[in-house]
Design an enzyme around this catalytic site. Structure first.
Site, short mmCIF file in Angstrom:
data_model
loop_
_atom_site.label_atom_id
_atom_site.label_comp_id
_atom_site.label_asym_id
_atom_site.label_seq_id
_atom_site.Cartn_x
_atom_site.Cartn_y
_atom_site.Cartn_z
N HIS A 107 0.14 -4.34 -4.65
CA HIS A 107 1.56 -4.16 -4.36
C HIS A 107 2.20 -5.51 -4.05
O HIS A 107 2.79 -5.71 -2.99
CB HIS A 107 1.75 -3.22 -3.16
CG HIS A 107 1.49 -1.78 -3.46
ND1 HIS A 107 1.46 -0.81 -2.48
CD2 HIS A 107 1.26 -1.14 -4.64
CE1 HIS A 107 1.23 0.36 -3.03
NE2 HIS A 107 1.09 0.18 -4.34
N ASP A 211 -3.85 4.15 0.00
CA ASP A 211 -4.14 2.76 -0.37
C ASP A 211 -5.64 2.54 -0.50
O ASP A 211 -6.13 1.95 -1.47
CB ASP A 211 -3.59 1.80 0.69
CG ASP A 211 -2.11 1.49 0.51
OD1 ASP A 211 -1.54 1.87 -0.53
OD2 ASP A 211 -1.53 0.87 1.41
N ILE A 428 8.13 -1.17 6.13
CA ILE A 428 8.68 -2.46 6.52
C ILE A 428 10.18 -2.38 6.79
O ILE A 428 10.68 -3.00 7.73
CB ILE A 428 8.36 -3.52 5.45
CG1 ILE A 428 6.86 -3.85 5.48
CG2 ILE A 428 9.17 -4.80 5.68
CD1 ILE A 428 6.42 -4.85 4.43
N THR A 429 10.90 -1.59 5.99
CA THR A 429 12.34 -1.49 6.22
C THR A 429 12.64 -0.79 7.54
O THR A 429 13.64 -1.10 8.20
CB THR A 429 13.02 -0.73 5.07
OG1 THR A 429 12.37 0.52 4.86
CG2 THR A 429 12.97 -1.53 3.79
#
Length: 512
Positions: A107, A211, A428-429
């Site tokens: 990613h 993941d 993350i946002t």
């Protein structure tokens, strides 16, 4: 020994002065340590000896942790106060936290945020101090004495234990450690996961679980150009794992992963999904009023489990040599050992049913159990934060620092942001928005006169204190040298970068 006289004075005893103009951390550090040609003068006195006509105070802030929460907090403070200075302390030798050590190597687009963080770190009003363990090398109280405000943004550095018999057996690993291993986290470089068995079980159904499953099952040639470590790639090339079960205590309507990660798993080359249609009966009617993200995610699960695939997809699945599956309504009860008791041989799962509905539904054991053979168990039931310092309040049950809108309870001038503020949730946002709010709260308190008045010495005092303890921080320019070396090593291997795993090798490269 570097002078420590700054700690002997009450702050009101300092003359109302302004620090010298902003310089790089390296030059400021040299001045603080008496290496700028004025040796013999007290470091902190020297930094504050120059008088200025203006009486305006320059706020000195520090942020502990250089992951997304730390950098976004620093970014907000620097952007919204044109005179503020922010020092970022990090226990690792390198910055960026989970962006470097948590984001999956396939990613790379998610890691582009590092470019923004680099711009922040290069600001004349920002300094990065790596290889400094707050709570050990320097206390939070010492930071509070040197700065007008301290923000704790050190994230969730531990994993939630399963709390079941057999958890200590070889072959049982935390997903956090596994992610750290393939991403080059120094503390996990010796993990050596055993992938010689045909079945792995991942406990938890969040994005980290997907993941981990994706990295285990992805054909190694698809990872060769990423920044995955060569050591990890070598182990994955030898992997014999053919089946990965991803186990959750609740049902399809409560999974914590997102549609992007699910779609990647469904489309993963050389693999096929295994979903039990019985788990999805009646869900079509129950998602009509669901929020759009949950509805779209469940529709993709339903389509994969219930509908006949098209010819192209069907051919892909028939030829697949590996598979993954979702097991719902299961709670781990015990890790089963091999006959000699030397390693994991399976996992005993308690069958559950749901009480309630939607996001708040609870999983309740029915009394039935089932054993699932496997050679590897990866626990992905959550991250958790650790207490950093005895002077900082900490809620061990929730794994967070008690706070109100980022203000640490009962500790004026101390703040928190990110996972240590709200718990290990979101992407993350989410962390960006949360960190901006903490920065906004801090600046409001500054404007309202709620922070200490008078000048503070900032990093000059802390660098001198660390020097007296034999600790020399890593600067951002040091990191950029390491960064260039990693990129160079990667280019030689035909990949984005090859991370340096050993901290001692990093220090030797920097001439330490």
């Amino acid at each position: 020994m570097a002078p420590r006289c700054w700690r002997w004075w009450h702050w009101s005893a300092w003359p109302w002065t302004q620090p010298p103009p902003a310089r790089s951390f390296a030059s400021r550090s040299r001045a603080a340590l008496g290496l700028d040609g004025s040796a013999g003068r007290p470091a902190i006195t020297k930094c504050f000896s120059q008088q200025f006509s203006t009486q305006e105070q320059i706020p000195q802030f520090c942020v502990v942790g250089s992951g997304p929460a730390g950098f976004y907090t620093a970014q907000h403070l620097l952007k919204h106060h044109p005179r503020a200075r922010v020092d970022i302390y990090e226990k690792q030798l390198v910055p960026f936290g989970l962006v470097r050590f948590g984001v999956a190597p396939d990613h790379p687009e998610v890691k582009n945020v590092i470019n923004t963080f680099t711009q922040t770190a290069r600001s004349d009003r920002c300094a990065f101090l790596g290889h400094v363990v707050v709570g050990r090398d320097v206390t939070v109280r010492e930071l509070q004495e040197a700065y007008h405000a301290v923000v704790l943004s050190y994230g969730a550095e531990d994993h939630q234990a399963l709390g079941i018999p057999g958890e200590e057996l070889p072959g049982v690993l935390s997903a956090r450690a596994f992610v750290g291993w393939y991403n080059g986290l120094p503390e996990n470089r010796e993990l050596a996961p055993d992938l010689s068995h045909d079945t792995a079980v991942i406990l938890g159904q969040g994005n980290v679980a997907l993941d981990v499953a994706r990295i285990i099952l992805t054909p190694p040639e698809h990872l060769e150009k990423t920044d995955i470590t060569e050591a990890a790639l070598g182990v994955l090339r030898q992997s014999r794992v053919k089946m990965v079960w991803i186990v959750g205590r609740r049902g399809p309507l409560q999974v914590a992963f997102t549609i992007k990660e699910l779609r990647e798993m469904i489309q993963l080359p050389g693999t096929r999904p295994i979903l039990d249609p019985a788990d999805f009966l009646g869900l079509q009617d129950r998602i009509k009023d669901a929020l759009r993200p949950r509805k779209r995610l469940t529709e993709l699960l339903l389509q994969t489990a219930m509908e006949k695939p098209g010819p192209e997809v069907a051919a892909h699945w028939v030829q697949a040599s590996r598979a993954w599956g979702l097991r719902f309504f299961r709670i781990p009860q015990q890790v089963l050992s091999s006959p000699d008791g030397q390693r994991v041989a399976g996992i005993r799962l308690a069958v559950t049913r749901l009480e309630g509905a939607g996001e708040t539904a609870r999983a309740v054991p029915t009394g039935d159990v089932e054993d699932l053979p496997c050679g590897l168990v990866l626990s992905s039931v959550g991250y958790k934060s650790r207490p950093i310092d005895p002077s900082v309040p900490f809620d061990p049950k929730l794994g967070v620092i008690p706070n109100v809108e980022g203000r640490v309870v009962d500790v004026p001038g101390l703040y928190c942001s990110g996972w240590v503020k709200r718990g290990p949730t979101g992407v993350i946002t989410t962390t960006m928005a949360d960190s901006f709010l903490t920065g906004q709260t801090l600046l409001q308190d500054l404007k309202s006169g709620l922070l200490p008045s008078g000048p503070r010495p900032g990093s000059a005092a802390i660098v001198a204190l660390l020097s007296s303890r034999g600790i020399r921080p890593i600067s951002f320019s040091d990191w950029e040298k390491l960064d260039a070396e990693e990129v160079s090593r990667g280019q030689a291997l035909g990949k984005l970068r090859e991370k340096i795993l050993d901290p001692q090798e990093m220090l030797q490269f920097l001439g330490r």
